[in-house]
Design a protein around this motif. Structure first.
Motif, PDB file in Angstrom:
ATOM      1  N   ILE A   1       7.078  -0.271   7.205  1.00 51.18           N
ATOM      2  CA  ILE A   1       6.578   1.021   6.727  1.00 51.18           C
ATOM      3  C   ILE A   1       7.776   1.877   6.343  1.00 51.18           C
ATOM      4  O   ILE A   1       8.653   2.148   7.165  1.00 51.18           O
ATOM      5  N   LYS A   2       7.826   2.295   5.087  1.00 51.42           N
ATOM      6  CA  LYS A   2       8.913   3.137   4.607  1.00 51.42           C
ATOM      7  C   LYS A   2       8.384   4.552   4.390  1.00 51.42           C
ATOM      8  O   LYS A   2       7.365   4.737   3.725  1.00 51.42           O
ATOM      9  N   VAL A   3       9.084   5.512   4.963  1.00 52.16           N
ATOM     10  CA  VAL A   3       8.629   6.900   4.953  1.00 52.16           C
ATOM     11  C   VAL A   3       9.713   7.797   4.375  1.00 52.16           C
ATOM     12  O   VAL A   3      10.895   7.646   4.702  1.00 52.16           O
ATOM     13  N   LYS A   4       9.308   8.715   3.525  1.00 48.75           N
ATOM     14  CA  LYS A   4      10.210   9.760   3.058  1.00 48.75           C
ATOM     15  C   LYS A   4       9.663  11.083   3.568  1.00 48.75           C
ATOM     16  O   LYS A   4       8.700  11.626   3.037  1.00 48.75           O
ATOM     17  N   GLU A   5      10.297  11.586   4.647  1.00 44.82           N
ATOM     18  CA  GLU A   5       9.880  12.865   5.204  1.00 44.82           C
ATOM     19  C   GLU A   5      10.325  13.992   4.286  1.00 44.82           C
ATOM     20  O   GLU A   5      11.434  13.970   3.753  1.00 44.82           O
ATOM     21  N   ASN A   6       9.462  14.968   4.122  1.00 47.24           N
ATOM     22  CA  ASN A   6       9.788  16.108   3.259  1.00 47.24           C
ATOM     23  C   ASN A   6       9.277  17.373   3.931  1.00 47.24           C
ATOM     24  O   ASN A   6       8.103  17.728   3.816  1.00 47.24           O
TER      25      ASN A   6
ATOM     26  N   PHE B   1       0.839  -1.199   0.000  1.00 44.33           N
ATOM     27  CA  PHE B   1       0.000   0.000   0.000  1.00 44.33           C
ATOM     28  C   PHE B   1       0.875   1.251   0.000  1.00 44.33           C
ATOM     29  O   PHE B   1       1.811   1.372   0.797  1.00 44.33           O
ATOM     30  N   THR B   2       0.591   2.158  -0.913  1.00 45.58           N
ATOM     31  CA  THR B   2       1.249   3.464  -0.954  1.00 45.58           C
ATOM     32  C   THR B   2       0.188   4.539  -0.782  1.00 45.58           C
ATOM     33  O   THR B   2      -0.809   4.559  -1.520  1.00 45.58           O
ATOM     34  N   TYR B   3       0.386   5.427   0.159  1.00 44.58           N
ATOM     35  CA  TYR B   3      -0.618   6.451   0.427  1.00 44.58           C
ATOM     36  C   TYR B   3      -0.629   7.487  -0.689  1.00 44.58           C
ATOM     37  O   TYR B   3       0.417   8.008  -1.094  1.00 44.58           O
ATOM     38  N   ASP B   4      -1.831   7.789  -1.176  1.00 43.28           N
ATOM     39  CA  ASP B   4      -2.024   8.731  -2.280  1.00 43.28           C
ATOM     40  C   ASP B   4      -2.841   9.911  -1.750  1.00 43.28           C
ATOM     41  O   ASP B   4      -4.038   9.788  -1.497  1.00 43.28           O
ATOM     42  N   TYR B   5      -2.205  11.052  -1.584  1.00 41.40           N
ATOM     43  CA  TYR B   5      -2.887  12.220  -1.030  1.00 41.40           C
ATOM     44  C   TYR B   5      -4.060  12.678  -1.905  1.00 41.40           C
ATOM     45  O   TYR B   5      -5.094  13.113  -1.404  1.00 41.40           O
ATOM     46  N   LYS B   6      -3.907  12.578  -3.225  1.00 44.58           N
ATOM     47  CA  LYS B   6      -4.929  13.107  -4.130  1.00 44.58           C
ATOM     48  C   LYS B   6      -6.214  12.300  -4.073  1.00 44.58           C
ATOM     49  O   LYS B   6      -7.310  12.850  -4.218  1.00 44.58           O
ATOM     50  N   ASN B   7      -6.093  10.992  -3.869  1.00 47.57           N
ATOM     51  CA  ASN B   7      -7.273  10.128  -3.901  1.00 47.57           C
ATOM     52  C   ASN B   7      -7.633   9.560  -2.530  1.00 47.57           C
ATOM     53  O   ASN B   7      -8.426   8.628  -2.436  1.00 47.57           O
ATOM     54  N   ALA B   8      -7.058  10.111  -1.486  1.00 42.63           N
ATOM     55  CA  ALA B   8      -7.286   9.560  -0.148  1.00 42.63           C
ATOM     56  C   ALA B   8      -8.707   9.845   0.333  1.00 42.63           C
ATOM     57  O   ALA B   8      -9.244  10.930   0.129  1.00 42.63           O
ATOM     58  N   ARG B   9      -9.299   8.831   0.948  1.00 43.99           N
ATOM     59  CA  ARG B   9     -10.630   8.975   1.526  1.00 43.99           C
ATOM     60  C   ARG B   9     -10.654   8.275   2.879  1.00 43.99           C
ATOM     61  O   ARG B   9      -9.914   7.328   3.119  1.00 43.99           O
ATOM     62  N   GLY B  10     -11.517   8.776   3.757  1.00 45.82           N
ATOM     63  CA  GLY B  10     -11.605   8.160   5.073  1.00 45.82           C
ATOM     64  C   GLY B  10     -12.887   8.572   5.779  1.00 45.82           C
ATOM     65  O   GLY B  10     -13.614   9.452   5.308  1.00 45.82           O
ATOM     66  N   ARG B  11     -13.157   7.926   6.891  1.00 43.26           N
ATOM     67  CA  ARG B  11     -14.368   8.201   7.660  1.00 43.26           C
ATOM     68  C   ARG B  11     -14.017   8.978   8.933  1.00 43.26           C
ATOM     69  O   ARG B  11     -13.036   8.663   9.601  1.00 43.26           O
ATOM     70  N   ASP B  12     -14.856   9.935   9.248  1.00 44.42           N
ATOM     71  CA  ASP B  12     -14.695  10.696  10.490  1.00 44.42           C
ATOM     72  C   ASP B  12     -15.193   9.825  11.643  1.00 44.42           C
ATOM     73  O   ASP B  12     -16.376   9.511  11.740  1.00 44.42           O
TER      74      ASP B  12
ATOM     75  N   ASP C   1       4.807  14.193   3.857  1.00 40.48           N
ATOM     76  CA  ASP C   1       5.586  12.962   3.908  1.00 40.48           C
ATOM     77  C   ASP C   1       4.945  11.885   3.037  1.00 40.48           C
ATOM     78  O   ASP C   1       3.720  11.722   3.037  1.00 40.48           O
ATOM     79  N   GLU C   2       5.760  11.163   2.323  1.00 35.61           N
ATOM     80  CA  GLU C   2       5.288  10.027   1.538  1.00 35.61           C
ATOM     81  C   GLU C   2       5.561   8.746   2.321  1.00 35.61           C
ATOM     82  O   GLU C   2       6.591   8.623   2.978  1.00 35.61           O
ATOM     83  N   PHE C   3       4.627   7.787   2.235  1.00 39.92           N
ATOM     84  CA  PHE C   3       4.866   6.533   2.935  1.00 39.92           C
ATOM     85  C   PHE C   3       4.174   5.366   2.243  1.00 39.92           C
ATOM     86  O   PHE C   3       3.169   5.538   1.540  1.00 39.92           O
ATOM     87  N   SER C   4       4.745   4.171   2.442  1.00 36.48           N
ATOM     88  CA  SER C   4       4.170   2.936   1.916  1.00 36.48           C
ATOM     89  C   SER C   4       4.255   1.867   2.989  1.00 36.48           C
ATOM     90  O   SER C   4       5.116   1.909   3.872  1.00 36.48           O
ATOM     91  N   ILE C   5       3.342   0.889   2.914  1.00 41.08           N
ATOM     92  CA  ILE C   5       3.274  -0.188   3.903  1.00 41.08           C
ATOM     93  C   ILE C   5       3.287  -1.523   3.173  1.00 41.08           C
ATOM     94  O   ILE C   5       2.453  -1.764   2.291  1.00 41.08           O
ATOM     95  N   SER C   6       4.220  -2.385   3.541  1.00 49.02           N
ATOM     96  CA  SER C   6       4.294  -3.738   2.987  1.00 49.02           C
ATOM     97  C   SER C   6       4.078  -4.731   4.116  1.00 49.02           C
ATOM     98  O   SER C   6       4.783  -4.695   5.126  1.00 49.02           O
ATOM     99  N   THR C   7       3.105  -5.635   3.941  1.00 48.76           N
ATOM    100  CA  THR C   7       2.760  -6.617   4.964  1.00 48.76           C
ATOM    101  C   THR C   7       2.989  -8.016   4.431  1.00 48.76           C
ATOM    102  O   THR C   7       2.497  -8.356   3.350  1.00 48.76           O
TER     103      THR C   7
END
Length: 481
Positions: free
Chosen positions: A460-465, A355-366, A446-452
């Motif tokens: 979890i690999k993170v590139k802080e920016n 999984f790679t987090y995509d800021y443009k298409n991210a959705r979630g529940r409050d 920050d960009e991040f991806s998760i491999s399980t």
């Protein structure tokens, strides 16, 4: 439940770091700090708690770890000797006081997700002086005996330096014809007295440095001003000389600013001056950068009953799990909480194994106002969103959440891993990434991806920016506790 675009909510409005607190406010001298070898992080430990600690980033003042050792042994009594923090993982070693057995050790090796108790380690080698790779370092002196067979502490015979690899269970040993005196963990050095000279033994090369100094007894730093001294001891700190740890040079010995041992940190403070201060009924950790003189204060205690009760409940839950409490007992204890967890979990869709987090298409529940959310997330003025379920296994369930709220630079969104047991009790909370935006634009994204993997362990690999400055980090989340 509303489904909302996370990208829009990032910017509609740093309070997310403090997750653990000490509930024993008491007195500043009841707390102790251990600095890691590179002096980037500090572990705060409560003397009389002996199973609970908090790790802080000394540069930012951010709390990065909550350490709970309760349940690994029956009485959960541990006394740290050496703390290190490398690549976002803790290594902590010291006495395991199970059943008050003398000189039994423990190791918490977070990178390997392994806790070693006294039953698994050698004993009777004295205090652990340092950690080099996967090796514990012991050092002690053998003294001559007088005519009545009693040790004469004024006549050292020789000393031993011992390395023990806790993974391979292999030993290395070096015999030295000098008396062992002290260690400098920031330099990985052991100090030996040879007549009127102090010799410095490099633990990485197992050789003595060419440089020597005059002798002294201990290395201390004054809590009042953070100055590090080489000290001579006589019923307390007697005389001190300024000690340049980097150059290994001493000033002239003079009367100590205070003779009280409790007024000193026993060790060196090279990069930061740290101390504890009373703040009404709470205790603050005060961190001062020695170079820039910038100071941060972090409150490490809480007298808030709700927060204290949640922390105590979290500790009790971990203790029960580690001591294999009968499942039927846990079902009964948490029966009323189970429906709240079902409601909470229903808001998390499973994430793909990669999984790679995509800021443009991210959705979630409050999920801010869910009953369990109000228990799990205590930060005020914060909106909580579900992002997805990372994995679940027999021991735990792991979720990715996002918390959004105002901070000094703009609106901050924090991404964190939440691990719970199957009743919704928090086992782990790890911040992995941030996004900050103000009216001008992004300050941080920050960009991040998760491999399980198939064993339900995640990397979890993170590139802080942050404002164009990039830094890579990696976190590991395990199924087991």
């Amino acid at each position: 439940m509303r489904i909302i675009s996370l990208l829009l909510l990032l910017f509609s409005s740093a309070v997310f770091a403090q997750n653990g607190y000490f509930t024993n406010s008491s007195y500043p001298r009841n707390y102790k700090i251990y600095l890691n070898k590179s002096e980037t992080h500090g572990l705060v430990w409560y003397y009389q708690s002996s199973y609970y600690g908090l790790v802080y980033d000394l540069q930012t003042g951010e709390q990065v770890k909550e350490i709970i050792l309760a349940g690994y042994t029956t009485n959960s009594s541990f006394e740290p000797h050496v703390f290190d923090y490398k690549e976002d993982n803790v290594i902590l070693v010291g006495w395991d006081n199970e059943d008050l057995k003398p000189e039994h050790y423990f190791i918490w090796d977070e990178a390997s997700n392994k806790f070693y108790t006294g039953k698994e380690l050698p004993s009777q080698h004295g205090k652990i002086q340092d950690i080099i790779g996967d090796e514990l370092v012991y050092a002690f002196t053998i003294y001559q005996k007088d005519g009545k067979g009693r040790l004469n502490l004024k006549k050292p015979s020789h000393s031993f330096v011992q390395f023990y690899n806790w993974k391979t269970k292999k030993w290395r040993e070096f015999k030295q014809p000098y008396e062992f005196k002290e260690n400098l963990t920031s330099r990985s050095l052991l100090l030996f007295e040879d007549g009127n000279k102090m010799k410095y033994f490099d633990l990485k090369t197992t050789q003595f440095l060419a440089q020597t100094t005059t002798t002294f007894d201990v290395v201390v730093s004054n809590y009042a001003d953070g100055i590090t001294y080489a000290a001579k001891y006589d019923k307390g700190i007697d005389k001190v000389a300024l000690f340049d740890i980097n150059k290994l040079t001493l000033g002239s010995f003079k009367k100590a600013p205070t003779h009280n041992n409790l007024d000193y940190y026993w060790g060196e403070m090279v990069n930061y001056h740290v101390k504890f201060e009373q703040n009404n009924t709470d205790i603050d950790l005060v961190i001062t950068d020695k170079l820039s003189k910038a100071t941060k204060k972090v409150t490490i205690t809480t007298t808030d009953k709700e927060k204290a009760d949640l922390i105590k409940a979290r500790i009790a839950t971990l203790k029960e799990i580690r001591q294999n409490k009968i499942k039927g007992d846990l079902d009964k204890k948490y029966a009323s909480q189970k429906p709240d967890f079902v409601e909470f979990e229903a808001n998390f869709e499973p994430l793909p194994k990669t999984f790679t987090y995509d800021y443009k298409n991210a959705r979630g529940r409050d999920i801010t106002n869910l009953k369990l959310s109000r228990k799990l997330f205590l930060t005020p003025n914060t909106t909580v969103f579900s992002v997805g379920k990372v994995f679940e296994c027999q021991e735990s369930k792991v979720f990715l959440v996002m918390l959004r709220g105002p901070q000094a630079e703009g609106t901050e969104s924090v991404y964190a891993i939440l691990k719970t047991d199957h009743y919704g009790n928090r086992l782990q909370y790890q911040i992995i990434a941030r996004a900050i935006r103000n009216h001008v634009g992004y300050l941080q994204m920050d960009e991040f991806s998760i491999s399980t993997n198939s064993n339900n362990n995640s990397v979890i690999k993170v590139k802080e920016n942050y404002m164009g400055e990039e830094k890579s980090k990696e976190y590991k989340i395990y199924c087991l506790n």
